[in-house]
Design a protein around this motif. Structure first.
Motif, mmCIF file in Angstrom:
data_model
loop_
_atom_site.group_PDB
_atom_site.id
_atom_site.type_symbol
_atom_site.label_atom_id
_atom_site.label_comp_id
_atom_site.label_asym_id
_atom_site.label_seq_id
_atom_site.Cartn_x
_atom_site.Cartn_y
_atom_site.Cartn_z
ATOM 1 N N ALA A 14 -7.524 16.746 1.124
ATOM 2 C CA ALA A 14 -8.586 17.494 1.807
ATOM 3 C C ALA A 14 -9.615 16.579 2.452
ATOM 4 O O ALA A 14 -10.353 16.997 3.343
ATOM 5 C CB ALA A 14 -9.274 18.427 0.812
ATOM 6 N N THR A 15 -9.669 15.302 2.008
ATOM 7 C CA THR A 15 -10.678 14.384 2.575
ATOM 8 C C THR A 15 -10.189 13.694 3.850
ATOM 9 O O THR A 15 -10.984 13.104 4.562
ATOM 10 C CB THR A 15 -11.056 13.305 1.545
ATOM 11 N N ARG A 16 -8.904 13.778 4.140
ATOM 12 C CA ARG A 16 -8.369 13.062 5.300
ATOM 13 C C ARG A 16 -8.614 13.862 6.563
ATOM 14 O O ARG A 16 -8.274 15.039 6.652
ATOM 15 C CB ARG A 16 -6.865 12.806 5.118
ATOM 16 N N ARG A 17 -9.179 13.211 7.579
ATOM 17 C CA ARG A 17 -9.502 13.889 8.842
ATOM 18 C C ARG A 17 -8.517 13.577 9.959
ATOM 19 O O ARG A 17 -8.478 14.291 10.964
ATOM 20 C CB ARG A 17 -10.908 13.507 9.288
ATOM 21 N N GLY A 18 -7.737 12.502 9.795
ATOM 22 C CA GLY A 18 -6.822 12.094 10.851
ATOM 23 C C GLY A 18 -5.376 12.185 10.427
ATOM 24 O O GLY A 18 -5.055 12.701 9.350
ATOM 25 N N PRO A 19 -4.482 11.670 11.274
ATOM 26 C CA PRO A 19 -3.052 11.764 10.971
ATOM 27 C C PRO A 19 -2.648 10.842 9.827
ATOM 28 O O PRO A 19 -3.365 9.909 9.466
ATOM 29 C CB PRO A 19 -2.403 11.315 12.283
ATOM 30 N N VAL A 20 -1.463 11.114 9.284
ATOM 31 C CA VAL A 20 -0.901 10.266 8.244
ATOM 32 C C VAL A 20 -0.549 8.905 8.842
ATOM 33 O O VAL A 20 -0.055 8.817 9.970
ATOM 34 C CB VAL A 20 0.364 10.932 7.656
ATOM 35 N N LYS A 21 -0.815 7.856 8.095
ATOM 36 C CA LYS A 21 -0.505 6.504 8.562
ATOM 37 C C LYS A 21 1.000 6.339 8.699
ATOM 38 O O LYS A 21 1.756 6.600 7.763
ATOM 39 C CB LYS A 21 -1.053 5.475 7.580
ATOM 40 N N PRO A 22 1.482 5.908 9.881
ATOM 41 C CA PRO A 22 2.926 5.675 10.034
ATOM 42 C C PRO A 22 3.369 4.440 9.259
ATOM 43 O O PRO A 22 2.558 3.746 8.641
ATOM 44 C CB PRO A 22 3.092 5.480 11.543
ATOM 45 N N ASP A 23 4.658 4.177 9.303
ATOM 46 C CA ASP A 23 5.217 3.042 8.569
ATOM 47 C C ASP A 23 4.932 1.761 9.347
ATOM 48 O O ASP A 23 5.729 1.328 10.170
ATOM 49 C CB ASP A 23 6.721 3.240 8.396
ATOM 50 N N LEU A 24 3.771 1.156 9.079
ATOM 51 C CA LEU A 24 3.328 -0.020 9.819
ATOM 52 C C LEU A 24 3.552 -1.293 9.014
ATOM 53 O O LEU A 24 3.362 -1.316 7.801
ATOM 54 C CB LEU A 24 1.843 0.098 10.158
ATOM 55 N N LEU A 25 3.924 -2.354 9.719
ATOM 56 C CA LEU A 25 4.002 -3.663 9.088
ATOM 57 C C LEU A 25 2.599 -4.258 8.963
ATOM 58 O O LEU A 25 1.784 -4.125 9.870
ATOM 59 C CB LEU A 25 4.874 -4.603 9.921
ATOM 60 N N SER A 26 2.337 -4.926 7.872
ATOM 61 C CA SER A 26 1.071 -5.629 7.693
ATOM 62 C C SER A 26 1.163 -7.018 8.325
ATOM 63 O O SER A 26 2.246 -7.479 8.701
ATOM 64 C CB SER A 26 0.761 -5.777 6.198
ATOM 65 N N VAL A 27 0.030 -7.692 8.423
ATOM 66 C CA VAL A 27 0.029 -9.059 8.938
ATOM 67 C C VAL A 27 0.898 -9.959 8.066
ATOM 68 O O VAL A 27 1.688 -10.774 8.572
ATOM 69 C CB VAL A 27 -1.414 -9.604 9.004
ATOM 70 N N GLU A 28 0.772 -9.833 6.756
ATOM 71 C CA GLU A 28 1.559 -10.674 5.852
ATOM 72 C C GLU A 28 3.043 -10.351 5.955
ATOM 73 O O GLU A 28 3.896 -11.246 5.872
ATOM 74 C CB GLU A 28 1.069 -10.499 4.406
ATOM 75 N N ALA A 29 3.381 -9.068 6.139
ATOM 76 C CA ALA A 29 4.792 -8.699 6.303
ATOM 77 C C ALA A 29 5.347 -9.272 7.602
ATOM 78 O O ALA A 29 6.498 -9.724 7.655
ATOM 79 C CB ALA A 29 4.944 -7.181 6.284
ATOM 80 N N ALA A 30 4.534 -9.263 8.654
ATOM 81 C CA ALA A 30 4.966 -9.848 9.919
ATOM 82 C C ALA A 30 5.234 -11.343 9.755
ATOM 83 O O ALA A 30 6.247 -11.871 10.236
ATOM 84 C CB ALA A 30 3.908 -9.615 10.990
ATOM 85 N N LYS A 31 4.333 -12.018 9.081
ATOM 86 C CA LYS A 31 4.492 -13.449 8.853
ATOM 87 C C LYS A 31 5.773 -13.756 8.091
ATOM 88 O O LYS A 31 6.427 -14.783 8.335
ATOM 89 C CB LYS A 31 3.279 -13.980 8.083
ATOM 90 N N ALA A 32 6.169 -12.880 7.204
ATOM 91 C CA ALA A 32 7.313 -13.125 6.324
ATOM 92 C C ALA A 32 8.649 -12.692 6.916
ATOM 93 O O ALA A 32 9.692 -12.890 6.290
ATOM 94 C CB ALA A 32 7.089 -12.398 4.994
ATOM 95 N N LEU A 33 8.674 -12.120 8.127
ATOM 96 C CA LEU A 33 9.928 -11.665 8.716
ATOM 97 C C LEU A 33 10.923 -12.819 8.821
ATOM 98 O O LEU A 33 10.565 -13.934 9.195
ATOM 99 C CB LEU A 33 9.682 -11.096 10.119
ATOM 100 N N ASP A 34 12.185 -12.542 8.501
ATOM 101 C CA ASP A 34 13.211 -13.558 8.690
ATOM 102 C C ASP A 34 13.730 -13.510 10.118
ATOM 103 O O ASP A 34 13.427 -12.596 10.888
ATOM 104 C CB ASP A 34 14.341 -13.413 7.670
ATOM 105 N N VAL A 35 14.547 -14.509 10.482
ATOM 106 C CA VAL A 35 14.988 -14.646 11.870
ATOM 107 C C VAL A 35 15.814 -13.449 12.313
ATOM 108 O O VAL A 35 15.653 -12.949 13.433
ATOM 109 C CB VAL A 35 15.788 -15.955 12.045
ATOM 110 N N LYS A 36 16.694 -12.958 11.450
ATOM 111 C CA LYS A 36 17.537 -11.822 11.836
ATOM 112 C C LYS A 36 16.699 -10.576 12.103
ATOM 113 O O LYS A 36 16.917 -9.858 13.089
ATOM 114 C CB LYS A 36 18.571 -11.520 10.754
#
Length: 483
Positions: A14-36
């Motif tokens: 009931a406290t949320r005013r906007g849309p649900v957060k989509p499945d987003l990568l974080s900065v740390e997850a981006a940094k950790a991506l492998d080459v493939k």
């Protein structure tokens, strides 16, 4: 395509005013991506066609973990010597400590970024510094984010100041001025121009041909602007003699035509002068910078015009806002980065180093050309902006094979430079760049911090590679693609 996770419907909040957060990568997850995974995401969301060429060159196997000075460092700790330099965007090298420190101070003190409603001390100071670096009466500055944006501003100010109601623009064959639609009209590439509807008020003349330029200007009084790269980058590192540039200046003065010098790639000290046109003792009416102006950490472009030209175009309150600064033109941290970058450029004598080390690079490359004339057709350039042109493929092969292969030379253009560029990265840890129009050319635009030891490393690698012979180089490329 990548499998995308199904997002479960969240519990009612009931406290949320906007849309649900989509499945987003974080900065740390981006940094950790492998080459493939990086490759999959690039193909899915950026440009699968471009990935094809990256794979041919072996670029798709590299994940850059960090970069320092003259080097990239990949996921395996391999140091890659950078003779590409981001098409001339890395004058100061990677992550220069003074540039990093200036940006950190800006962030630590919560200084302002967007200054549209108010005056910006950072934009004002940067404009003053650019004017101080510019010769003659070049002192009015428009700040943007890219070379295309700077060149759009340049041709617009020149067109408005030309005095022609039906102003026409002359540009050169094999020119490259950007991909936004205005400057795309004077970028001589059917590939990039595609089937877009472009500006039609243009003439094209051969680069460096003063007589051709004279004929066009004298035959059409509507011509008000001439736009030329002082050194053609995409054209294959093509220069023109001093007599030509002095003739361009005299011709434009005689016919009241404005000359715009595109220095986006060849400026900022790359040729051993701040501007390449300074080698020829002339000053254009308008010029443009970008690339290294952002010191390798920010996107900054600038148009610089003579005051009288600028005032003719935008000199009163009614016209002042026709081409005023955009939202991100003069953004705070980018300006601070560029201010510090200009100071470093002079404090560390990088322009002088470009001239001296560039002369050494050219000397060594010409020696290699003399050793392998059947492979290297020409070496040219100035400062740390060098073009290495290879022979057509058939001429590099044993004599008996040449007639059969010669029929395919046009289709094979660029293959030899690609094989050699791929081998330099794969076997010698050296990165080089290529050119848009003459695909037989490798361009060398290392950071201006480059010294003779870096030149020796690159030249020794190229010498060793060419000593294998073309057949061996091609076999190595084929094997790398199969593996």
């Amino acid at each position: 395509m990548l499998d995308r996770p199904t997002i479960e419907a969240p519990a009612l909040d009931a406290t949320r005013r906007g849309p649900v957060k989509p499945d987003l990568l974080s900065v740390e997850a981006a940094k950790a991506l492998d080459v493939k995974t990086m490759a999959d995401l690039f193909k899915d969301h950026i440009n699968p066609g471009q990935f094809h060429f990256m794979k041919l060159l072996g670029f798709h196997k590299v994940k850059v973990e960090r970069a320092e000075g003259m080097y990239y460092i990949d996921q395996n700790g391999r140091k890659i010597l950078d003779f590409f330099g981001g098409f001339g965007s890395l004058a100061h090298g990677h992550n220069h400590p003074r540039i990093i420190a200036a940006r950190q101070r800006f962030a630590d003190e919560n200084r302002h970024e967007i200054a549209i409603a108010f005056l910006s001390q950072y934009a004002s100071a940067l404009a003053k510094n650019i004017a101080a670096c510019s010769p003659g009466e070049l002192d009015m500055v428009f700040l943007g984010s890219t070379g295309s944006e700077a060149m759009e501003a340049a041709i617009k100010v020149a067109e408005r100041a030309s005095g022609r109601k039906n102003c026409k623009i002359v540009h050169a064959k094999n020119s490259f001025h950007g991909k936004s639609k205005g400057v795309l009209s004077i970028t001589d590439s059917p590939l990039y121009q595609g089937e877009f509807k472009l500006v039609g008020n243009t003439y094209k003349v051969p680069h460096g041909d003063l007589e051709a330029l004279k004929r066009v200007i004298e035959n059409d009084s509507d011509i008000g602007v001439v736009v030329l790269e002082t050194v053609q980058g995409g054209g294959g590192i093509i220069t023109a003699p001093t007599e030509y540039w002095q003739g361009v200046r005299a011709l434009c003065d005689k016919h009241n035509v404005l000359w715009v010098a595109d220095e986006v790639q060849c400026g900022y000290g790359r040729t051993g002068k701040f501007y390449a046109f300074e080698h020829h003792g002339v000053v254009p009416d308008v010029t443009a910078l970008a690339k290294s102006l952002g010191a390798g950490k920010a996107a900054v472009g600038a148009m610089i015009a003579k005051r009288d030209v600028y005032m003719k175009a935008y000199g009163n309150p009614k016209t002042a806002m026709i081409h005023a600064q955009a939202t991100f033109g003069g953004i705070g941290e980018a300006c601070v980065t560029a201010i510090e970058g200009l100071n470093v450029l002079y404090d560390e004598d990088l322009i002088g180093n470009s001239a001296e080390t560039g002369a050494y690079l050219l000397e060594r490359q010409k020696a290699i050309q003399a050793k392998y004339p059947q492979i290297i057709k020409d070496v040219r350039g100035q400062g740390l902006m060098i073009g290495l042109e290879f022979q057509d493929f058939s001429k590099t092969l044993p004599f008996a094979l040449r007639p059969m292969v010669a029929m395919l030379d046009d289709k094979l253009k660029g293959s030899l430079s690609g094989f050699i560029g791929a081998a330099l990265l794969r076997d010698y840890d050296v990165l080089v760049a290529f050119t848009e129009y003459n695909r037989n050319v490798i361009r060398l635009e290392p950071p201006l911090i480059c010294d003779e030891t870096h030149v020796d490393t690159f030249c020794d690698a190229l010498d060793d590679l060419l000593s294998r012979g073309i057949v061996s180089i091609v076999k190595g490329f084929v094997q790398s693609q199969m593996g």
